[in-house]
Design an enzyme around this catalytic site. Sequence first.
Site, PDB file in Angstrom:
ATOM      1  N   HIS A  74       0.687  -1.338  -0.127  1.00 23.00           N
ATOM      2  CA  HIS A  74      -0.014  -0.036  -0.029  1.00 23.00           C
ATOM      3  C   HIS A  74       0.635   1.262   0.276  1.00 23.00           C
ATOM      4  CE1 HIS A  74       0.699  -0.116   4.215  1.00 23.00           C
ATOM      5  NE2 HIS A  74       0.402   1.101   4.197  1.00 23.00           N
ATOM      6  N   ASP A  75       2.296   1.181   0.537  1.00 20.52           N
ATOM      7  CA  ASP A  75       2.853   2.233   0.487  1.00 20.52           C
ATOM      8  C   ASP A  75       4.115   2.451  -0.605  1.00 20.52           C
ATOM      9  OD1 ASP A  75       1.817   3.871   2.529  1.00 20.52           O
ATOM     10  OD2 ASP A  75       2.944   2.975   4.089  1.00 20.52           O
ATOM     11  N   LYS A  78       6.009   5.330  -1.963  1.00 25.42           N
ATOM     12  CA  LYS A  78       7.080   6.174  -1.360  1.00 25.42           C
ATOM     13  C   LYS A  78       8.407   5.751  -1.992  1.00 25.42           C
ATOM     14  CE  LYS A  78       5.298   6.565   3.155  1.00 25.42           C
ATOM     15  NZ  LYS A  78       5.464   6.489   4.655  1.00 25.42           N
TER      16      LYS A  78
END
Length: 95
Positions: A74-75, A78
């Site tokens: 989900h990240d 980044k």
Amino acid sequence: MLSRFLGYVSAFKSSYDNQMEGLVKGVIATLELKDPYTRGHSERVAGYAMLLVKATGEYKTEDLKPFYYACLLHDIGKINIPDAILSKPGGANQT
């Protein structure tokens, strides 16, 4: 003959699952190297999401691998964010 074919299919599926898991965990490790603050965060989010989705009773456990991988990743955005932005003073990732 059919049992041999089914054995090949099972071995292929197992190999695919192992490779996918390794790929996802490699991406997470890369993300955690970039932003150490998030160490373990992806696993915690995925764990909580799995508890919630299982509590609904709507899905079979064996059908949840893609959901689990998506939660782990989900990240992923980044990775492409410059370090100067991710670790700026006073940012959300500062304790």
